[in-house]
Design an enzyme around this catalytic site. Structure first.
Site, PDB file in Angstrom:
ATOM      1  CG  ASP A 101      -4.296  73.787  26.006  1.00 32.71           C
ATOM      2  OD1 ASP A 101      -3.194  74.351  25.873  1.00 32.71           O
ATOM      3  OD2 ASP A 101      -5.354  74.397  26.262  1.00 32.71           O
ATOM      4  CE  LYS A 165      -8.224  74.311  28.666  1.00 35.35           C
ATOM      5  NZ  LYS A 165      -7.870  74.155  27.236  1.00 35.35           N
ATOM      6  CE  LYS A 197      -7.582  78.016  28.150  1.00 36.87           C
ATOM      7  NZ  LYS A 197      -7.063  77.578  26.836  1.00 36.87           N
TER       8      LYS A 197
END
Length: 257
Positions: A101, A165, A197
Site C-alpha cells: 500500500d 484506495k 479500497k
C-alpha cells in the site's frame, strides 16, 4: 435491515475486509492477535495490513490460511523520497508481503502535478512485478477537490496500480461515497480489472452496504470480489461477526480505522 438480510450482507462483506493495525505502538503480540482474528469461524478476511517490520512475523503465522499480508510504504504522509520508498518496498516484498500500500505523494500532486507521483507509482509497480499487488492510497480527504481525486485515480491506474484506495485512516476525512464514486468511475473508464479500497470510518454493515451498492451501480453486479474490492475497516468485522452469530449490531457506536 432484517436478520436474514444482515446475515447475507455479512457473508458478502467478510471476505472483502483488510484487518488493519497501523498503530504506532503496535507489537508482535498485537500482530499475532490480529492474525488470529483474521481467521473467523465463518471464513477468513481478505488480508491483514501491518507495518513492514512485522511482515515476517505475520507471514509465519498465516502461512497456508489464504489471508494475504499487506504492508505500507511512504506511510502515512506520502513524501517524495523515491530511494526510501523503493528500499521499503524491496524489503517488504523480500520479507513476504503479498500487497504493498503506497501513499501517493498527494501534497506534491496537488501543488506540482503528476510527474513525481507517476514516477513513484511506476517504479514501485516495477518492483512489485508479479510478486505483490500494488494499492495506491490517494488520501482523497486531503485532495478534497473532485477534479484532483479524478486525476489522481487516473494517474494511479495508468501507472499500474492494482487497487486505488481512499485513505490512510490517519486524517480527518477518510472514505466518502462521493470520492468512491469518482474512483469507481475512473476504474470503469480506464481499468476494469483494477480494484478499489474504501478505508477509514466504515464501522457497520449498513456503512459497508452503501459502498457495495455504489460499486454494483457503477461497475455492475458481480464485479465485487477480493481481487477488486476491499474494506480497510477493522471495526467492521465486529458487526459482521455479530450478524453471522445472530447477535444484532455490534459496531454502530465503535470508533477506529
Amino acid at each position: 435491515m432484517n436478520v436474514d438480510d444482515r446475515r447475507a450482507l455479512a457473508l458478502r462483506v467478510l471476505p472483502l475486509i483488510d484487518l488493519t493495525d497501523l498503530d504506532e505502538n503496535s507489537s508482535p503480540q498485537a500482530v499475532a492477535a490480529l492474525s488470529a482474528r483474521a481467521i473467523t469461524p465463518h471464513g477468513p478476511t481478505a488480508a491483514i495490513c501491518i507495518w513492514p517490520r512485522f511482515v515476517e512475523t505475520a507471514k509465519a503465522l498465516l502461512h497456508g490460511t489464504g489471508v494475504r499480508i499487506a504492508t505500507v510504504v511512504n506511510f502515512p504522509h506520502g513524501g517524495t523520497d523515491m530511494d526510501a520508498v523503493l528500499a521499503e518496498t524491496e524489503k517488504a516484498i523480500a520479507d513476504g508481503a503479498d500487497e504493498i500500500d503506497l501513499v501517493l505523494p498527494y501534497r506534491d500532486f496537488a501543488a506540482n502535478g503528476a510527474v513525481i507521483s507517476r514516477q513513484m507509482i511506476k517504479s514501485v509497480k516495477k518492483l512489485c512485478g508479479n510478486k505483490a499487488r500494488l494499492k495506491v492510497i490517494l488520501e482523497t480527504g486531503e485532495l478534497a477537490d473532485e477534479a484532483l481525486i479524478e486525476a489522481a485515480s487516473e494517474v494511479a491506474l495508468e501507472e499500474g496500480a492494482d487497487f486505488i484506495k481512499t485513505s490512510t485512516g490517519k486524517v480527518e476525512v477518510n472514505a466518502t461515497p462521493e470520492a468512491v464514486r469518482i474512483m469507481l468511475e475512473a476504474i470503469r473508464e480506464f481499468r476494469r480489472d483494477a480494484g478499489i479500497k474504501p478505508s477509514g470510518g466504515i464501522r457497520t454493515l449498513e456503512d459497508a452496504g452503501h459502498y457495495l451498492d455504489l460499486a454494483d451501480e457503477v461497475m455492475g453486479k458481480g464485479w465485487t470480489a477480493p481481487e477488486t474490492f476491499r474494506f480497510g475497516a477493522s471495526r467492521l468485522l465486529d458487526d459482521v461477526l455479530a450478524a453471522l452469530n445472530g447477535n444484532g449490531s455490534a459496531a454502530a457506536d465503535s470508533a477506529g480505522y
